[in-house]
Design an enzyme around this catalytic site. Structure first.
Site, PDB file in Angstrom:
ATOM      1  CD  GLU A   1      -7.158 -58.804 -13.069  1.00  0.00           C
ATOM      2  OE1 GLU A   1      -7.482 -58.566 -14.242  1.00  0.00           O
ATOM      3  OE2 GLU A   1      -6.752 -59.933 -12.693  1.00  0.00           O
TER       4      GLU A   1
ATOM      5  CB  CYS B   1      -7.101 -63.079 -18.788  1.00  0.00           C
ATOM      6  SG  CYS B   1      -8.587 -63.606 -19.708  1.00  0.00           S
TER       7      CYS B   1
ATOM      8  CG  HIS C   1      -9.438 -61.701 -15.032  1.00  0.00           C
ATOM      9  ND1 HIS C   1      -8.692 -60.692 -15.603  1.00  0.00           N
ATOM     10  CD2 HIS C   1     -10.097 -62.317 -16.048  1.00  0.00           C
ATOM     11  CE1 HIS C   1      -8.895 -60.671 -16.907  1.00  0.00           C
ATOM     12  NE2 HIS C   1      -9.744 -61.653 -17.212  1.00  0.00           N
TER      13      HIS C   1
END
Length: 251
Positions: free
Chosen positions: A200, A108, A198
């Site tokens: 994660e 990001c 993202h």
């Protein structure tokens, strides 16, 4: 510590996470913070993982860089095209890592600032905020780059950003795009990889972030509803992203 100076003498690989945002209260309580979130996604037995709060001016010492196999640059609420002192210092630091051919994974904001540091251009996204689960189109060169991994032509990932990469650095390759963002992924050589989304994030993390954006009047209820709806019957391809990130950092 001398054994870390010679890669052939290391017992295991060593990585660092460059934290570009303070821990969100929810993430800290539920997952232990952003560093733990990334470490749990990427760490394997025998590896060492360190965290550096670059947003607060904490950077690895230059003389220690040869001890590391790679770094991860996290997301942030700040603009990658901004001129905060820590952002300018981060750009210089990323240039140094690239010169040393140390692997860097940008996520990001990390994707955007990595692009800026290496000569690309970033700014406000032409489509405005992009929040929710998105399907990105993977180009054939990504599969060729990571042969052996079963990478589908379309992968889902959670997005939460209002900036984008306009132009990749000289010599870089665009690896994926979407209907909203042209540069969803890019690579430069074998040591640089940027991902706009993202890998994660989980749905609950995004929901909490969206609530915070509404509270700060940064987005409206309509955008919040759309983001929530995108995750009602679908989920990100977390396992695929984990494999891609691990292959990049550790191959």
């Amino acid at each position: 510590m001398e054994e870390f100076l010679n890669p052939e003498l290391r017992m295991g690989k060593r990585f660092g996470v460059l934290l570009c945002a303070p821990d969100q209260d929810y993430v800290k309580k539920r997952y232990g913070g952003y560093f733990t979130l990334f470490a749990n996604m990427l760490r394997e037995p025998g590896e060492s993982w360190d965290s550096f709060r670059v947003i607060d001016g904490q950077f690895p010492a230059m003389e220690d860089l040869c001890k590391y196999d790679g770094f991860v640059v996290t997301g942030s609420r700040h603009d990658a095209h901004g001129n905060d002192v820590w952002i300018l210092k981060l750009c210089h630091f990323l240039e140094t890592l690239n010169t040393m051919a140390i692997k860097v994974l940008g996520v990001c904001f990390g994707h955007q600032v990595l692009c800026r540091a290496l000569g690309g251009k970033t700014g406000r996204a032409n489509v405005g905020w992009d929040i929710g689960l998105r399907k990105i189109k993977v180009l054939d060169k990504l599969s060729a780059k990571y042969s052996g991994l079963e990478i589908p032509s379309v992968i889902s990932i959670i997005e939460c950003h209002q900036d984008e990469v306009y132009k990749v650095p000289l010599g870089a390759e665009i690896l994926a795009s979407s209907g909203k963002i042209n540069v969803e992924m890019f690579s430069l050589g074998d040591n640089i990889l940027g991902i706009q989304g993202h890998p994660e994030y989980t749905a609950d993390i995004l929901f909490n972030l969206v609530d915070g954006l509404i509270d700060k009047n940064l987005i409206g209820e309509k955008m919040s509803d759309e983001a929530n709806k995108s995750l009602q019957n679908s989920k990100p391809d977390a396992e695929i992203w984990q494999k891609i990130c691990k292959r990049f950092l550790k191959a």
